[in-house]
Design a protein around this motif. Structure first.
Motif, short mmCIF file in Angstrom:
data_model
loop_
_atom_site.label_atom_id
_atom_site.label_comp_id
_atom_site.label_asym_id
_atom_site.label_seq_id
_atom_site.Cartn_x
_atom_site.Cartn_y
_atom_site.Cartn_z
N ASP A 54 0.82 -1.22 0.00
CA ASP A 54 0.00 0.00 0.00
C ASP A 54 0.85 1.26 0.00
OD1 ASP A 54 -2.25 -1.54 0.02
OD2 ASP A 54 -2.52 -1.47 2.19
N GLY A 68 0.24 6.66 -0.80
CA GLY A 68 -0.42 5.39 -0.54
C GLY A 68 -1.64 5.58 0.32
N GLU A 69 -2.06 4.50 0.93
CA GLU A 69 -3.26 4.58 1.76
C GLU A 69 -3.08 3.72 3.00
OE1 GLU A 69 -6.85 3.30 -0.09
OE2 GLU A 69 -8.12 3.94 1.58
N LYS A 71 -5.18 1.84 5.38
CA LYS A 71 -6.57 1.37 5.44
C LYS A 71 -6.91 0.89 6.84
CE LYS A 71 -6.12 -0.25 0.69
NZ LYS A 71 -5.74 -1.42 -0.11
N HIS A 90 -5.71 8.32 2.70
CA HIS A 90 -4.61 8.43 1.73
C HIS A 90 -3.53 9.33 2.34
CE1 HIS A 90 -6.49 6.53 -1.77
NE2 HIS A 90 -7.63 6.98 -1.27
#
Lengths: 139, 136
Positions: A54, A68-69, A71, A90
Protein backbone atom coordinates in the motif's frame (compact mmCIF):
# COMPACT_ATOMS: atom_id res chain seq x y z
CA UNK A 1 13.36 20.44 19.03
CA UNK A 2 13.19 24.13 19.89
CA UNK A 3 12.17 26.84 17.45
CA UNK A 4 15.65 28.12 16.64
CA UNK A 5 16.94 24.67 15.75
CA UNK A 6 13.81 24.08 13.67
CA UNK A 7 14.47 27.28 11.74
CA UNK A 8 18.08 26.26 11.24
CA UNK A 9 16.94 22.93 9.93
CA UNK A 10 14.63 24.62 7.48
CA UNK A 11 17.42 26.82 6.20
CA UNK A 12 19.79 23.90 5.85
CA UNK A 13 17.07 21.90 4.22
CA UNK A 14 16.41 24.70 1.75
CA UNK A 15 20.04 25.03 0.86
CA UNK A 16 20.94 21.39 0.56
CA UNK A 17 17.96 19.42 -0.63
CA UNK A 18 15.40 21.78 -2.05
CA UNK A 19 11.85 22.62 -1.07
CA UNK A 20 9.10 20.40 0.14
CA UNK A 21 6.57 20.51 -2.64
CA UNK A 22 3.11 21.65 -1.50
CA UNK A 23 0.76 18.75 -0.85
CA UNK A 24 -2.95 18.78 -1.39
CA UNK A 25 -5.04 19.20 1.75
CA UNK A 26 -7.06 16.03 1.26
CA UNK A 27 -4.12 13.80 2.08
CA UNK A 28 -2.56 13.00 5.43
CA UNK A 29 1.11 13.92 5.68
CA UNK A 30 3.25 11.34 7.46
CA UNK A 31 6.27 12.75 9.27
CA UNK A 32 9.58 13.17 7.46
CA UNK A 33 13.13 13.17 8.79
CA UNK A 34 16.08 13.91 6.50
CA UNK A 35 19.74 13.12 7.08
CA UNK A 36 22.61 14.54 5.03
CA UNK A 37 25.56 12.21 4.64
CA UNK A 38 28.50 13.18 2.47
CA UNK A 39 27.61 10.90 -0.41
CA UNK A 40 23.84 10.60 0.02
CA UNK A 41 20.66 11.92 1.56
CA UNK A 42 18.55 9.60 3.69
CA UNK A 43 14.85 10.43 3.90
CA UNK A 44 12.77 8.63 6.54
CA UNK A 45 8.98 8.61 6.41
CA UNK A 46 6.98 7.23 9.36
CA UNK A 47 4.35 4.80 8.08
CA UNK A 48 3.50 2.51 11.01
CA UNK A 49 1.31 -0.44 10.17
CA UNK A 50 1.09 0.29 6.45
CA UNK A 51 1.62 -2.87 4.35
CA UNK A 52 4.38 -2.56 1.75
CA UNK A 53 1.86 -3.16 -1.04
CA UNK A 54 0.00 0.00 0.00
CA UNK A 55 3.07 2.26 -0.29
CA UNK A 56 4.09 3.87 -3.59
CA UNK A 57 7.43 5.57 -4.21
CA UNK A 58 8.05 7.47 -7.45
CA UNK A 59 10.52 10.00 -8.86
CA UNK A 60 9.22 12.29 -11.57
CA UNK A 61 10.83 15.49 -12.89
CA UNK A 62 13.18 15.64 -9.93
CA UNK A 63 10.39 15.26 -7.37
CA UNK A 64 10.29 12.27 -5.01
CA UNK A 65 6.74 11.28 -4.14
CA UNK A 66 5.76 8.96 -1.31
CA UNK A 67 2.08 8.08 -1.38
CA UNK A 68 -0.42 5.39 -0.54
CA UNK A 69 -3.26 4.58 1.76
CA UNK A 70 -3.44 3.51 5.36
CA UNK A 71 -6.57 1.37 5.44
CA UNK A 72 -8.64 0.61 8.50
CA UNK A 73 -8.16 -3.04 9.32
CA UNK A 74 -11.26 -5.17 8.98
CA UNK A 75 -12.68 -6.11 12.36
CA UNK A 76 -13.79 -9.57 13.32
CA UNK A 77 -17.48 -10.03 14.02
CA UNK A 78 -18.41 -8.64 17.42
CA UNK A 79 -15.36 -6.35 17.65
CA UNK A 80 -15.91 -2.65 18.33
CA UNK A 81 -13.56 0.34 17.98
CA UNK A 82 -14.02 2.12 21.30
CA UNK A 83 -11.43 4.87 20.75
CA UNK A 84 -9.21 5.88 17.83
CA UNK A 85 -6.57 8.61 17.49
CA UNK A 86 -4.87 7.15 14.45
CA UNK A 87 -5.35 8.52 10.94
CA UNK A 88 -6.76 6.22 8.30
CA UNK A 89 -6.62 7.83 4.87
CA UNK A 90 -4.61 8.43 1.73
CA UNK A 91 -1.21 9.94 2.46
CA UNK A 92 1.27 11.84 0.32
CA UNK A 93 4.59 13.62 0.66
CA UNK A 94 6.54 15.22 -2.17
CA UNK A 95 10.14 16.37 -1.97
CA UNK A 96 11.99 18.28 -4.68
CA UNK A 97 15.40 16.66 -4.98
CA UNK A 98 18.60 18.62 -5.20
CA UNK A 99 20.37 18.51 -8.58
CA UNK A 100 23.27 16.65 -6.97
CA UNK A 101 21.01 13.59 -6.42
CA UNK A 102 21.29 10.71 -8.87
CA UNK A 103 17.59 9.84 -9.08
CA UNK A 104 18.29 6.65 -11.05
CA UNK A 105 20.14 5.18 -8.05
CA UNK A 106 17.54 5.82 -5.35
CA UNK A 107 16.79 2.80 -3.15
CA UNK A 108 14.26 2.22 -0.37
CA UNK A 109 13.74 -0.10 2.60
CA UNK A 110 10.85 -0.52 5.04
CA UNK A 111 11.82 -1.32 8.62
CA UNK A 112 9.85 -1.05 11.88
CA UNK A 113 7.15 1.01 10.20
CA UNK A 114 9.63 3.50 8.71
CA UNK A 115 10.21 3.89 4.96
CA UNK A 116 13.91 4.69 4.50
CA UNK A 117 14.79 6.24 1.13
CA UNK A 118 18.47 6.53 0.21
CA UNK A 119 19.23 9.13 -2.47
CA UNK A 120 22.90 9.01 -3.54
CA UNK A 121 24.67 12.08 -4.89
CA UNK A 122 26.45 12.04 -8.25
CA UNK A 123 30.09 11.21 -7.61
CA UNK A 124 31.29 14.25 -9.53
CA UNK A 125 29.41 16.51 -7.10
CA UNK A 126 31.22 15.09 -4.05
CA UNK A 127 34.03 17.06 -2.48
CA UNK A 128 37.46 16.02 -3.71
CA UNK A 129 40.90 16.98 -2.65
CA UNK A 130 42.81 19.17 -5.13
CA UNK A 131 46.56 18.99 -5.11
CA UNK A 132 48.22 22.39 -5.05
CA UNK A 133 51.17 22.48 -7.35
CA UNK A 134 54.19 24.61 -6.70
CA UNK A 135 56.29 26.24 -9.38
CA UNK A 136 58.78 23.41 -8.86
CA UNK A 137 56.24 20.75 -9.89
CA UNK A 138 54.88 22.67 -12.91
CA UNK A 139 56.92 21.86 -15.96
CA UNK B 1 3.69 23.92 22.64
CA UNK B 2 3.99 21.59 19.69
CA UNK B 3 1.31 23.42 17.76
CA UNK B 4 2.87 26.81 18.42
CA UNK B 5 6.18 25.55 17.04
CA UNK B 6 4.47 24.37 13.91
CA UNK B 7 2.44 27.54 13.50
CA UNK B 8 5.59 29.62 13.78
CA UNK B 9 7.03 27.47 11.05
CA UNK B 10 4.18 28.65 8.82
CA UNK B 11 6.01 31.93 8.40
CA UNK B 12 9.03 30.12 7.04
CA UNK B 13 9.56 29.63 3.31
CA UNK B 14 7.79 26.24 3.40
CA UNK B 15 4.48 27.80 4.35
CA UNK B 16 2.22 25.88 2.02
CA UNK B 17 3.64 22.46 2.76
CA UNK B 18 2.89 22.90 6.47
CA UNK B 19 -0.32 24.88 6.30
CA UNK B 20 -2.69 22.27 7.69
CA UNK B 21 -1.54 21.27 11.13
CA UNK B 22 -4.68 19.25 11.93
CA UNK B 23 -4.10 16.71 9.18
CA UNK B 24 -0.91 15.35 10.76
CA UNK B 25 -0.61 11.61 10.60
CA UNK B 26 -1.57 10.60 14.12
CA UNK B 27 2.01 10.80 15.35
CA UNK B 28 4.13 8.89 17.82
CA UNK B 29 2.09 7.02 20.43
CA UNK B 30 -1.28 7.50 18.68
CA UNK B 31 -3.71 4.97 20.11
CA UNK B 32 -6.66 2.80 19.06
CA UNK B 33 -8.73 0.66 21.43
CA UNK B 34 -10.71 -2.28 20.08
CA UNK B 35 -13.02 -4.36 22.25
CA UNK B 36 -14.52 -7.79 21.81
CA UNK B 37 -16.51 -10.00 24.17
CA UNK B 38 -13.33 -11.78 25.23
CA UNK B 39 -10.62 -9.09 25.33
CA UNK B 40 -9.53 -5.49 24.80
CA UNK B 41 -6.81 -4.64 22.27
CA UNK B 42 -4.69 -1.49 22.49
CA UNK B 43 -2.71 -0.50 19.38
CA UNK B 44 -0.08 2.27 19.46
CA UNK B 45 1.93 3.74 16.56
CA UNK B 46 5.60 3.47 17.46
CA UNK B 47 7.35 3.78 14.08
CA UNK B 48 11.12 3.34 14.29
CA UNK B 49 11.19 1.82 17.78
CA UNK B 50 12.81 -1.52 18.53
CA UNK B 51 11.35 -3.82 21.20
CA UNK B 52 14.19 -3.07 23.62
CA UNK B 53 13.43 0.66 23.39
CA UNK B 54 9.85 0.14 24.61
CA UNK B 55 8.64 -0.42 28.17
CA UNK B 56 5.28 -1.66 29.49
CA UNK B 57 4.51 -1.52 33.23
CA UNK B 58 1.46 -2.24 35.34
CA UNK B 59 0.88 0.40 38.02
CA UNK B 60 -2.27 0.50 40.18
CA UNK B 61 -4.52 -0.90 37.49
CA UNK B 62 -2.97 1.25 34.79
CA UNK B 63 -0.81 0.18 31.88
CA UNK B 64 2.10 2.57 31.46
CA UNK B 65 3.58 2.33 27.97
CA UNK B 66 6.69 4.33 27.15
CA UNK B 67 9.48 4.44 24.63
CA UNK B 68 12.72 6.28 24.11
CA UNK B 69 15.46 5.82 21.55
CA UNK B 70 18.81 4.59 22.78
CA UNK B 71 21.31 7.41 23.16
CA UNK B 72 24.04 5.14 21.82
CA UNK B 73 22.18 4.89 18.54
CA UNK B 74 25.07 6.54 16.72
CA UNK B 75 22.67 8.37 14.44
CA UNK B 76 23.63 11.75 13.11
CA UNK B 77 21.52 14.82 13.71
CA UNK B 78 18.99 15.25 10.92
CA UNK B 79 19.05 18.38 8.78
CA UNK B 80 15.25 18.36 8.87
CA UNK B 81 12.80 16.60 11.18
CA UNK B 82 9.07 16.69 11.73
CA UNK B 83 9.21 14.16 14.54
CA UNK B 84 7.84 15.92 17.60
CA UNK B 85 9.75 13.88 20.12
CA UNK B 86 12.31 11.13 20.54
CA UNK B 87 10.14 9.45 23.16
CA UNK B 88 6.57 9.04 24.42
CA UNK B 89 4.60 7.89 27.46
CA UNK B 90 0.97 6.80 27.51
CA UNK B 91 -1.02 5.78 30.59
CA UNK B 92 -3.97 3.50 29.91
CA UNK B 93 -6.57 2.96 32.63
CA UNK B 94 -7.74 -0.63 32.57
CA UNK B 95 -11.36 -1.51 33.18
CA UNK B 96 -11.88 -3.65 36.30
CA UNK B 97 -13.40 -6.31 34.11
CA UNK B 98 -10.01 -6.87 32.47
CA UNK B 99 -7.62 -9.47 33.84
CA UNK B 100 -4.26 -7.67 34.15
CA UNK B 101 -2.45 -10.99 34.55
CA UNK B 102 -3.19 -11.80 30.91
CA UNK B 103 -1.52 -8.77 29.29
CA UNK B 104 0.62 -9.72 26.29
CA UNK B 105 2.36 -7.49 23.77
CA UNK B 106 3.55 -7.75 20.18
CA UNK B 107 5.52 -5.35 17.98
CA UNK B 108 5.14 -5.48 14.20
CA UNK B 109 5.77 -2.88 11.45
CA UNK B 110 5.93 0.00 13.91
CA UNK B 111 2.70 -0.88 15.73
CA UNK B 112 2.70 -2.08 19.36
CA UNK B 113 -0.33 -4.26 20.17
CA UNK B 114 -1.38 -5.04 23.76
CA UNK B 115 -4.01 -7.70 24.38
CA UNK B 116 -5.83 -7.98 27.72
CA UNK B 117 -8.43 -10.69 28.33
CA UNK B 118 -11.72 -10.02 30.08
CA UNK B 119 -12.38 -11.73 33.41
CA UNK B 120 -15.09 -14.37 33.37
CA UNK B 121 -18.29 -12.50 34.16
CA UNK B 122 -19.47 -13.98 37.47
CA UNK B 123 -22.48 -11.70 37.71
CA UNK B 124 -23.84 -12.53 34.30
CA UNK B 125 -25.49 -15.86 33.63
CA UNK B 126 -28.00 -17.07 31.16
CA UNK B 127 -31.46 -17.79 32.58
CA UNK B 128 -33.65 -20.19 30.76
CA UNK B 129 -37.27 -19.13 30.30
CA UNK B 130 -39.59 -21.91 31.08
CA UNK B 131 -42.85 -22.38 29.33
CA UNK B 132 -45.90 -22.13 31.66
CA UNK B 133 -46.81 -25.68 30.77
CA UNK B 134 -43.57 -26.93 32.31
CA UNK B 135 -43.98 -25.05 35.65
CA UNK B 136 -45.49 -27.27 38.33
Amino acid sequence: MNLSSLENSFQLFSNLVGDLVPDTDDHARPELTIFDHEDRYVIECDLPGVPLDDISLEVHNGVLEISGERKKPELLEGALVRYDERVWSHFQRRIKLDKSVDSTSITADYNNGVLVVTAPRFKDTLPRKVTIRTSKTVS
Amino acid sequence: MLCSTRQSALRRPFQVAHSTVETRYGGLGALSIIETDSHSRFELDVAGFHADELSIDLEDGHLVVSGSHRETDGRETPIYSERQSLGFRRILRLDKKLDVATVRAELADGVLTLMVARKPDAERRHIEIRNSETVV
